[in-house]
Design an enzyme around this catalytic site. Structure first.
Site, PDB file in Angstrom:
ATOM      1  N   LYS A 192       0.835  -1.209   0.000  1.00  0.00           N
ATOM      2  CA  LYS A 192       0.000   0.000   0.000  1.00  0.00           C
ATOM      3  C   LYS A 192       0.865   1.253   0.000  1.00  0.00           C
ATOM      4  O   LYS A 192       0.644   2.177  -0.768  1.00  0.00           O
ATOM      5  CB  LYS A 192      -0.926   0.014   1.223  1.00  0.00           C
ATOM      6  CG  LYS A 192      -1.852  -1.189   1.305  1.00  0.00           C
ATOM      7  CD  LYS A 192      -2.875  -1.060   2.435  1.00  0.00           C
ATOM      8  CE  LYS A 192      -2.277  -1.049   3.831  1.00  0.00           C
ATOM      9  NZ  LYS A 192      -1.703  -2.332   4.271  1.00  0.00           N
ATOM     10  N   ARG A 267      -9.428   0.664   9.248  1.00  0.00           N
ATOM     11  CA  ARG A 267      -9.079  -0.726   9.534  1.00  0.00           C
ATOM     12  C   ARG A 267     -10.180  -1.437  10.310  1.00  0.00           C
ATOM     13  O   ARG A 267     -10.036  -2.627  10.588  1.00  0.00           O
ATOM     14  CB  ARG A 267      -7.801  -0.755  10.367  1.00  0.00           C
ATOM     15  CG  ARG A 267      -6.521  -1.047   9.579  1.00  0.00           C
ATOM     16  CD  ARG A 267      -5.373  -0.985  10.563  1.00  0.00           C
ATOM     17  NE  ARG A 267      -4.181  -1.675  10.187  1.00  0.00           N
ATOM     18  CZ  ARG A 267      -3.112  -1.100   9.646  1.00  0.00           C
ATOM     19  NH1 ARG A 267      -3.141   0.164   9.286  1.00  0.00           N
ATOM     20  NH2 ARG A 267      -2.020  -1.803   9.443  1.00  0.00           N
ATOM     21  N   ARG A 306      11.532  -6.359   4.800  1.00  0.00           N
ATOM     22  CA  ARG A 306      11.377  -4.935   5.108  1.00  0.00           C
ATOM     23  C   ARG A 306      11.878  -4.646   6.521  1.00  0.00           C
ATOM     24  O   ARG A 306      12.526  -3.624   6.755  1.00  0.00           O
ATOM     25  CB  ARG A 306       9.894  -4.545   4.964  1.00  0.00           C
ATOM     26  CG  ARG A 306       9.614  -3.085   5.231  1.00  0.00           C
ATOM     27  CD  ARG A 306       8.208  -2.698   4.835  1.00  0.00           C
ATOM     28  NE  ARG A 306       7.236  -3.002   5.891  1.00  0.00           N
ATOM     29  CZ  ARG A 306       5.929  -2.741   5.799  1.00  0.00           C
ATOM     30  NH1 ARG A 306       5.421  -2.238   4.680  1.00  0.00           N
ATOM     31  NH2 ARG A 306       5.117  -3.027   6.790  1.00  0.00           N
ATOM     32  N   ARG A 312      11.557  -1.626  11.698  1.00  0.00           N
ATOM     33  CA  ARG A 312      10.236  -1.613  12.346  1.00  0.00           C
ATOM     34  C   ARG A 312      10.082  -2.835  13.231  1.00  0.00           C
ATOM     35  O   ARG A 312      10.191  -3.965  12.763  1.00  0.00           O
ATOM     36  CB  ARG A 312       9.138  -1.615  11.276  1.00  0.00           C
ATOM     37  CG  ARG A 312       8.763  -0.244  10.805  1.00  0.00           C
ATOM     38  CD  ARG A 312       7.702  -0.302   9.743  1.00  0.00           C
ATOM     39  NE  ARG A 312       6.446  -0.888  10.236  1.00  0.00           N
ATOM     40  CZ  ARG A 312       5.311  -0.822   9.560  1.00  0.00           C
ATOM     41  NH1 ARG A 312       5.264  -0.224   8.385  1.00  0.00           N
ATOM     42  NH2 ARG A 312       4.209  -1.356  10.061  1.00  0.00           N
ATOM     43  N   ARG A 324      -0.802  -9.720  13.388  1.00  0.00           N
ATOM     44  CA  ARG A 324      -1.383  -8.591  12.638  1.00  0.00           C
ATOM     45  C   ARG A 324      -2.336  -9.110  11.559  1.00  0.00           C
ATOM     46  O   ARG A 324      -3.357  -8.480  11.274  1.00  0.00           O
ATOM     47  CB  ARG A 324      -0.269  -7.729  12.013  1.00  0.00           C
ATOM     48  CG  ARG A 324       0.366  -6.789  13.048  1.00  0.00           C
ATOM     49  CD  ARG A 324       1.774  -6.403  12.665  1.00  0.00           C
ATOM     50  NE  ARG A 324       1.834  -5.508  11.526  1.00  0.00           N
ATOM     51  CZ  ARG A 324       2.924  -5.370  10.760  1.00  0.00           C
ATOM     52  NH1 ARG A 324       4.015  -6.083  11.015  1.00  0.00           N
ATOM     53  NH2 ARG A 324       2.926  -4.537   9.758  1.00  0.00           N
TER      54      ARG A 324
HETATM   55  P1  AMP Z   1       0.899   0.132   9.111  1.00  0.00           P
HETATM   56  O1  AMP Z   1       2.097   0.967   8.887  1.00  0.00           O
HETATM   57  O2  AMP Z   1      -0.313   0.615   8.357  1.00  0.00           O
HETATM   58  O3  AMP Z   1       1.146  -1.334   8.915  1.00  0.00           O
HETATM   59  O4  AMP Z   1       0.511   0.329  10.656  1.00  0.00           O
HETATM   60  C1  AMP Z   1       1.368  -0.071  11.692  1.00  0.00           C
HETATM   61  C2  AMP Z   1       0.598  -0.170  12.983  1.00  0.00           C
HETATM   62  O5  AMP Z   1       0.008   1.094  13.313  1.00  0.00           O
HETATM   63  C3  AMP Z   1      -0.565  -1.136  12.957  1.00  0.00           C
HETATM   64  O6  AMP Z   1      -0.192  -2.473  13.210  1.00  0.00           O
HETATM   65  C4  AMP Z   1      -1.436  -0.588  14.081  1.00  0.00           C
HETATM   66  O7  AMP Z   1      -0.915  -0.929  15.356  1.00  0.00           O
HETATM   67  C5  AMP Z   1      -1.254   0.905  13.928  1.00  0.00           C
HETATM   68  N1  AMP Z   1      -2.290   1.449  13.001  1.00  0.00           N
HETATM   69  C6  AMP Z   1      -2.097   1.989  11.805  1.00  0.00           C
HETATM   70  N2  AMP Z   1      -3.262   2.368  11.254  1.00  0.00           N
HETATM   71  C7  AMP Z   1      -4.206   2.048  12.138  1.00  0.00           C
HETATM   72  C8  AMP Z   1      -5.622   2.145  12.141  1.00  0.00           C
HETATM   73  N3  AMP Z   1      -6.300   2.675  11.104  1.00  0.00           N
HETATM   74  N4  AMP Z   1      -6.294   1.720  13.227  1.00  0.00           N
HETATM   75  C9  AMP Z   1      -5.638   1.205  14.276  1.00  0.00           C
HETATM   76  N5  AMP Z   1      -4.325   1.033  14.320  1.00  0.00           N
HETATM   77  C10 AMP Z   1      -3.593   1.449  13.280  1.00  0.00           C
END
Ligand code: AMP
Length: 371
Positions: A192, A267, A306, A312, A324
């Site tokens: 994404k 989400r 990654r 990360r 996740r």
């Molecule tokens: P991402 O970079 O989108 O994979 O997000 C990393 C982490 O941020 C996720 O595993 C969640 O813990 C938190 N996170 C990101 N976006 C959201 C969301 N829309 N709702 C809740 N937690 C989020």
């Protein structure tokens, strides 16, 4: 779609359609001027491509010349169109046919009539490739035209937007759609973020990644960052209330954006509903949700790779990654039905080269823009 300076243009008239119209006009004029040697006078700069194609289609004796009037922006402060390249010499008693690229309000036509009325030509006609008949306000009846078009700004085939676009073989029309708002949907590692960074350039959109905003806050030690860290480290979702407020702030900070790509948001169904309500309050809406599909094993490998580079914490441990995915299956996957019910859900194969995936996404977006 193409971008010239700050504006976007979409394909409007193909090269084949243009050439067919040019040929038809050339045949009609040839019929009317049988046995004569007319002088065709192209109006520069815009008509150069039309004049060239017209003459290739007009295979009978003729002469060619050009005049140059200053264009739109070149209107002097008095509103008078200046002549930069004057009428050809020795045209007395001859049949003159003006070749214009486009006629809209008719200001140039008036000027042409002015300057040619001082010459003793036998016959004076005006032929234009494109004719905006709805806005033409001149008294002179245009003699020949290739195509009537609606009053929207076009470029290509000699026509420019601040000098760009003249060399395009086909005609493009300005894309007046104000906004596109997209949700990029997919499991962690689906690509994404990578795709959003291409799409935001291509379509002039603001990319909002809630994950990035959280990481930024964690790095800067803000209250929000401290709160989010405890969830993110475990691979859990941050509570809706926190995430929704943060997202709304991000949208409001970018009130002048010409559209958004939401990446990693919504989400949960509660987030999706909150997003819809919030957008309605801003007279905005989601145009499409595009899911990048890939299977878990491919994604796990990508994420572990990654994790080595990005550092990360949530990308380095396979158990956390699997957790996740569980969160995703349970809380995020149902959003497919939510957006499907609104007719907005699109699915794209997320496996392949980055460029191929970008083109798959672009295809969906361009269909939206045409709709
Ligand atoms: P991402 O970079 O989108 O994979 O997000 C990393 C982490 O941020 C996720 O595993 C969640 O813990 C938190 N996170 C990101 N976006 C959201 C969301 N829309 N709702 C809740 N937690 C989020």
């Amino acid at each position: 779609m193409i971008k010239l300076h700050d504006k976007y243009f979409k394909p409007f008239i193909s090269e084949g359609e243009i050439l067919a119209a040019v040929k038809k006009m050339a045949d009609t004029i040839a019929e009317d001027y049988k046995g004569e040697v007319p002088i065709f006078v192209g109006v520069l700069n815009g008509s150069f491509m039309f004049v060239s194609d017209f003459l290739k289609a007009y295979q009978h004796p003729c002469e060619v010349s050009f005049v140059r009037l200053s264009s739109y922006q070149g209107l002097t402060s008095t509103g008078i169109v200046e002549t930069l390249l004057d009428v050809p010499e020795n045209i007395e008693g001859r049949s003159v046919i003006i070749l214009e690229d486009i006629i809209d309000t008719g200001r140039t036509v008036r000027k042409l009539i002015d300057i040619f009325s001082e010459t003793n030509v036998k016959d004076f006609k005006i032929a234009t490739m494109f004719y905006k008949s709805d806005v033409y306000s001149g008294e002179y009846d245009i003699d020949y035209f290739g195509m009537k078009i609606e009053d929207k700004f076009i470029v290509g085939y000699g026509l420019d937007y601040n000098e760009l676009g003249r060399n395009l073989k086909e005609v493009y029309q300005i894309n007046q759609r104000h906004m596109i708002n997209l949700v990029l949907f997919g499991k962690p590692g689906a690509g994404k973020g990578t795709q959003a960074s291409f799409l935001k350039e291509k379509y002039n959109l603001k990319h909002i990644s809630t994950g990035d905003v959280f990481r930024f806050n964690i790095k800067n030690g803000t209250e929000l960052g401290k709160l989010a860290k405890s969830y993110i480290d475990k691979g859990e979702l941050v509570p809706d209330e926190v995430t929704i407020n943060m997202l709304q702030d991000e949208v409001e900070k970018n009130a002048d954006a010409s559209g958004f790509i939401f990446d990693g948001f919504p989400r949960t169904t509660a987030q999706a509903k909150a997003l819809d309500d919030f957008l309605v309050s801003k007279q905005m809406k989601i145009d499409a949700t595009i899911a990048l599909e890939a299977n878990d094993e491919v994604l796990i490998q990508r994420l572990l790779e990654r994790g080595k580079v990005s550092g990360r914490s949530d990308d380095q441990d396979e158990d956390k990654i699997r957790y996740r995915f569980e969160e995703y299956n349970e809380k995020t996957a149902p959003l497919k039905d939510y957006y499907d019910a609104q007719g907005k859900f699109h699915s794209v194969n997320g496996i392949g080269s980055i460029e191929d995936i970008t083109s798959r996404l672009a295809k969906v977006i361009e269909e939206l823009q045409e709709a």
